[in-house]
Design an enzyme around this catalytic site. Structure first.
Site, PDB file in Angstrom:
ATOM      1  N   LYS A   9       0.862  -1.183   0.000  1.00 42.67           N
ATOM      2  CA  LYS A   9       0.000   0.000   0.000  1.00 42.67           C
ATOM      3  C   LYS A   9       0.892   1.224   0.000  1.00 42.67           C
ATOM      4  CE  LYS A   9      -3.650   2.256   2.638  1.00 42.67           C
ATOM      5  NZ  LYS A   9      -4.620   2.118   3.710  1.00 42.67           N
ATOM      6  N   LYS A  40      -2.140  -1.555  -3.937  1.00 41.35           N
ATOM      7  CA  LYS A  40      -3.015  -0.390  -3.832  1.00 41.35           C
ATOM      8  C   LYS A  40      -2.188   0.877  -3.898  1.00 41.35           C
ATOM      9  CE  LYS A  40      -6.015   1.722  -0.492  1.00 41.35           C
ATOM     10  NZ  LYS A  40      -6.471   1.744   0.848  1.00 41.35           N
TER      11      LYS A  40
END
Ligand code: PBG
Length: 328
Positions: free
Chosen positions: A199, A252
């Site tokens: 992330k 992400k």
């Protein structure tokens, strides 16, 4: 005059032949629909920076769920907005927390719908960080290990409420192991962990932070989320999550990180998830509202691009739109 020896266009001549040789498919089962749940009653409030995405109170969830189920979408990802925020994010792990209540309600209404619970503290802490804050001298630090305890508690309370999958998005070190150990100790060894392994500290989360009211009140998330410039570090993050017992790996955001999706696909065998995040949605919606782009064409091309890069599953605010277009 010389003619081309190789003619690629032979395989493009009709819709049928293009269908025949298509390498990547997008299926409604690949899609996960994110939802924002809020206290109160009678609420269906559109998020200004995310047209078409709403915050729902518990009593109105059913409207959205019915649509999701009718479209054949099998999974929702839940985010919650608590009644009150505090230093340690109590709202994340109370039995009557918003996610816990929403999960119980959804499992009652639609037992077959997979509930994926986002496990983080940022929506619930007064400072808006994903872990607890420790003040050292004049400096504030996001303290890793005490955060793990609270995140593990959160995951267990979500599993108790009936969550089918735990999706920790906090980027603390050791979070998969901490959550796995706690789930196992409480009899939830069957509940999988969808790890937000890679992330990035991204500007593409802007609209989400409006939707979830989770913007950090000081500083930024760069001491725990990754530097967008790094790829090899992504492999180290994924590697540790695999070793700690993750069942899914996630990258992400998605669009600016297709190379990272590809790299994880080539290096790991776990199901791979791409999170098509909020600003990736809002940019398309804004341009479409201006009449500047063909929304359907753009969205389907983005989603197929994520699958071609290696994603098996896509979390996307376009899930309902895409499911509808896939049916037509
Ligand atoms: C919580 C969380 C965030 C997103 C998903 N889980 C926000 C953040 O890290 O700031 C972003 C999702 C999106 O932008 O759609 N940690």
């Amino acid at each position: 005059m010389s003619f081309p020896i190789i003619r690629h266009r032979r395989l493009r001549g009709s819709s049928a032949i293009r269908n025949l040789i298509r390498e990547t498919q997008l299926h409604v089962h690949d899609l996960v629909h994110p939802m924002f749940v809020i206290y109160g009653s009678g609420i269906k409030r559109e998020i200004p920076s995310m047209p078409g995405v709403y915050q729902y109170s518990l009593d109105r969830l059913d409207e959205e769920l019915r649509e999701v189920a009718e479209l054949g979408i099998q999974a929702v990802l839940l985010f919650g907005l608590p009644e009150h925020k505090d230093e340690t994010g109590t709202g994340a792990y109370e039995e009557e927390g918003i996610i816990q209540q929403a999960t119980r309600r959804i499992k009652q209404l639609y037992p077959d719908l997979l509930v994926i619970a986002d496990t983080c503290l940022c929506e619930y802490t007064s400072h808006g960080h994903c872990g607890v804050v420790h003040h050292i001298g004049g400096r504030a630090e996001i303290d890793n290990d005490p955060s793990l305890e609270l995140l593990a508690r959160t995951a267990v309370s979500q599993a108790k409420a009936g969550a089918d999958i735990i999706a920790p998005s906090n980027m603390m070190d050791g979070y998969v192991q901490a959550i796995r150990t706690a789930l196992d100790a409480q009899g939830f060894e069957h509940v999988p962990i969808m790890a937000y392994s890679v992330k990035y500290a991204s500007a593409f989360y802007g609209p989400f932070r409006d939707a979830a009211q989770s913007a950090p009140q000081f500083g930024d998330r760069k001491t725990y989320q990754m530097d967008p410039a790094n790829l090899r570090e992504a492999l180290r993050e994924a590697e540790s999550d695999v070793r700690e017992g993750a069942d899914f790996l996630m990258v992400k955001p998605a669009l600016a990180y297709l190379d990272v999706i590809r790299a994880l696909k080539e290096n790991f065998d776990l199901p791979l998830v791409a999170y098509n995040v909020s600003a990736e949605y809002s940019m398309v919606k804004a341009a479409a509202q201006n009449g500047w782009i063909d929304e359907r064409g753009i969205v389907m091309e983005m989603l197929i691009g994520m699958k071609r890069a290696g994603a098996d599953i896509i979390l996307t605010y376009f899930a309902k739109d895409a499911a509808r277009w896939l049916k037509e």
